[in-house]
Write an enzyme that holds these catalytic residues in place. Structure first.
Site, PDB file in Angstrom:
ATOM      1  N   CYS A 137      -3.449   1.525   6.831  1.00 37.42           N
ATOM      2  CA  CYS A 137      -3.726   0.976   8.169  1.00 37.42           C
ATOM      3  C   CYS A 137      -4.368   2.008   9.077  1.00 37.42           C
ATOM      4  O   CYS A 137      -5.035   1.650  10.037  1.00 37.42           O
ATOM      5  CB  CYS A 137      -2.436   0.499   8.822  1.00 37.42           C
ATOM      6  N   ASN A 191       0.818  -1.229   0.000  1.00 34.37           N
ATOM      7  CA  ASN A 191       0.000   0.000   0.000  1.00 34.37           C
ATOM      8  C   ASN A 191       0.846   1.271   0.000  1.00 34.37           C
ATOM      9  O   ASN A 191       0.419   2.308  -0.494  1.00 34.37           O
ATOM     10  CB  ASN A 191      -1.032  -0.009   1.145  1.00 34.37           C
ATOM     11  N   GLU A 204       4.054  -3.086  12.682  1.00 39.15           N
ATOM     12  CA  GLU A 204       3.037  -2.071  12.391  1.00 39.15           C
ATOM     13  C   GLU A 204       1.922  -2.831  11.690  1.00 39.15           C
ATOM     14  O   GLU A 204       2.032  -3.164  10.509  1.00 39.15           O
ATOM     15  CB  GLU A 204       3.678  -0.977  11.531  1.00 39.15           C
ATOM     16  N   GLU A 259       7.698   4.238  14.676  1.00 38.76           N
ATOM     17  CA  GLU A 259       8.503   4.623  13.513  1.00 38.76           C
ATOM     18  C   GLU A 259       8.451   6.139  13.352  1.00 38.76           C
ATOM     19  O   GLU A 259       7.435   6.767  13.669  1.00 38.76           O
ATOM     20  CB  GLU A 259       7.972   3.930  12.259  1.00 38.76           C
TER      21      GLU A 259
HETATM   22  C1  SIN Z   1       0.161   2.343   6.642  1.00 31.10           C
HETATM   23  O1  SIN Z   1      -0.928   2.277   6.146  1.00 31.10           O
HETATM   24  O2  SIN Z   1       0.712   1.340   7.065  1.00 31.10           O
HETATM   25  C2  SIN Z   1       0.949   3.626   6.772  1.00 31.10           C
HETATM   26  C3  SIN Z   1       0.175   4.817   6.545  1.00 31.10           C
HETATM   27  C4  SIN Z   1       0.909   6.087   6.863  1.00 31.10           C
HETATM   28  O3  SIN Z   1       2.135   6.117   7.059  1.00 31.10           O
HETATM   29  O4  SIN Z   1       0.220   7.074   6.947  1.00 31.10           O
END
Ligand code: SIN
Length: 485
Positions: free
Chosen positions: A289, A156, A255, A463
């Protein structure tokens, strides 16, 4: 790909110890918007993955011995090259992942910002001195890079998730091996090419691409020379990988999945809430996510919010990410559309109503209609599962206590959002939400300065930010004795 200004950025084999390793077996990378083959990529297997770990191990001594300034100079060159090639990198990303070009360009900049950040953070790895237990002793605490870091990254965010991990690892003095998703290896390989042009030494940054997820994953999680393993992806896969890491007691950071509530209280600025929900939900076609997964609206403003929200969602322009003026691209695969459609159908069968969309989109097998569901309850499949698609379930609540209870009623704890203009409520709700990140009157929370990560089954570790190096360092305590004399 013929539109690339620098066609040498299109690489199709693994990058190990500063060299390109191909073999006869290949797999196809296709454009999710059209199904057209973008590239044929050479498969790496267990042997190549082991080689990558061994080269990272060999490179570790020299890389970790460099001063933070020396590492920062190389990281900064990498960062500059990524920005100089931002248009080409965005095109590669859109062709393999589907997100619109402007969003892809944003991802390249977002990813690069971590390299810039950790080039500097590496210079601020401070230890401690602590008064000793007796007058002849001193306690000193130093921090040291953990060693070889292995990573598995998702489709993604094909560039940013690698940059966010690799930048922290390299800035801390670690060396790095990543296996990117097979749907989107080209962004990772282009980053490898630029790392080489930046002068990052062979073995410090390695990319292994291949379809043998299980075999390669076992090497990355079980090889005794890997000190730390980091993963971004689903909670189910994360649990398996954590179990595999147990055999060599690796440090892990995960994550994982999310189920973000987006709460709109009746004192909120409704237009701002609509804007925030739209950005948070439909970014990357709902495939992040931290995407809003459930919209919880106080019942006395539900019809007003829903009407404005549906209007805004209906105005989004869906299409091929390389075309002008597109807000939302395809989903990653037909399977992903089927999974979303099943959640929608099961929830409609349980009493939900599709007030917008609700089925496949006729643009192609990887497109799903922008969808809004009402009459949803928090126990429905659409509210309890991570949707990972362009569907907004709207659930109503009576009061603050019910909103908080519903929001926390999930195994996940990555991101949550709420809109209110009551300062007391801001603190009360923020403190009670069981999530690692909370957006308050804000739908986009990701940025380099903030610690990204979750609680509960959404993972561990952080992170980005000043905390991001900690996951790549070990603390060592030195007890200096015999000082009385
Ligand atoms: C993710 O969907 O894992 C990361 C999304 C983000 O860094 O905003």
């Amino acid at each position: 790909m013929n539109k690339l200004q620098d066609s040498a950025l299109l690489k199709t084999s693994s990058f190990i110890n500063g060299g390109w390793h191909s073999n006869e077996s290949t797999f196809n990378v296709s454009n999710p918007a059209t199904g057209a083959i973008v590239a044929r990529v050479s498969n790496a297997y267990i042997t190549e993955t082991q080689l990558a770990v061994e080269s990272a191990k060999s490179a570790f001594a020299a890389w970790s011995a460099k001063s933070a300034n020396e590492r920062a100079t190389l990281l900064r060159k990498w960062f500059d090259l990524i920005l100089e090639n931002q248009d080409d990198l965005a095109r590669i990303l859109t062709l393999e992942q589907g997100k619109p070009l402007a969003e892809a360009k944003g991802e390249i900049g977002y990813g690069a910002s971590f390299i810039d950040w950790f080039a500097d953070e590496g210079k601020r790895i401070f230890g401690d001195t602590i008064p000793g237990p007796s007058s002849d002793k001193r306690i000193v605490v130093i921090k040291q890079p953990i060693g070889v870091v292995a990573a598995i990254t998702p489709w993604n965010f094909p560039a940013a998730m690698i940059a966010r991990k690799a930048a922290a690892a390299l800035g801390a003095g670690c060396t790095f091996v990543v296996r990117p998703a097979t749907q989107t290896p080209l962004s990772a390989l282009a980053m490898a090419e630029l790392s080489q042009r930046a002068g990052i030494p062979p073995g410090v940054f390695n990319v292994v691409v291949g379809e043998d997820a299980r075999g390669m994953g076992k090497v990355l999680t079980q090889h005794p020379d890997v000190a730390k393993f980091t993963f971004t992806g689903s909670t189910a896969v994360g649990k398996t990988l954590i179990a595999q890491c147990a055999s060599t007691v690796k440090k892990v950071s995960m994550e994982l999945g999310g189920n973000a509530p987006f709460i709109v209280f009746d004192d909120a600025d409704i237009d701002a809430a609509v804007k925030g929900a739209l950005a948070s939900k439909y970014r990357n076609a709902g495939q992040t996510c931290v995407c809003t997964n459930r919209i919880l609206v106080q019942e006395n403003i539900a019809s007003q919010f829903t009407q404005k929200f549906v209007e805004a969602v209906a105005n989004l322009t869906v299409g091929n990410g390389t075309d002008d003026g597109i807000d939302i691209g395809p989903m990653i695969s037909a399977q992903a559309c089927h999974d979303v459609n099943k959640l929608v159908n099961d929830s409609i069968a349980a009493g939900a109503t599709a007030v917008l969309g609700g089925t496949y989109d006729d643009r192609g097998e990887n497109f799903y209609q922008m969808t809004v569901l009402t009459n949803v309850t928090n126990d429905m499949p659409i509210a309890q599962n991570e949707i990972f698609g362009p569907v907004s379930p709207i659930i109503t609540f009576k009061d603050e206590a019910e909103a908080i209870a519903m929001a926390n009623d999930t195994i996940y704890g990555l991101a949550a959002y709420f809109y209110t203009r009551d300062i007391g409520r801001v603190w009360r709700v923020a403190e009670k939400l069981e999530f690692g990140m909370v957006g308050i009157n804000e739908g986009i929370i990701s940025n380099v300065a903030a610690p990204f990560g979750g609680v509960k089954q959404s993972g561990s570790g952080r992170e980005g930010s000043k905390y991001g190096l900690d996951d790549y360092m070990e603390i060592k305590y030195l007890c200096i004795g015999g000082l009385d004399n």
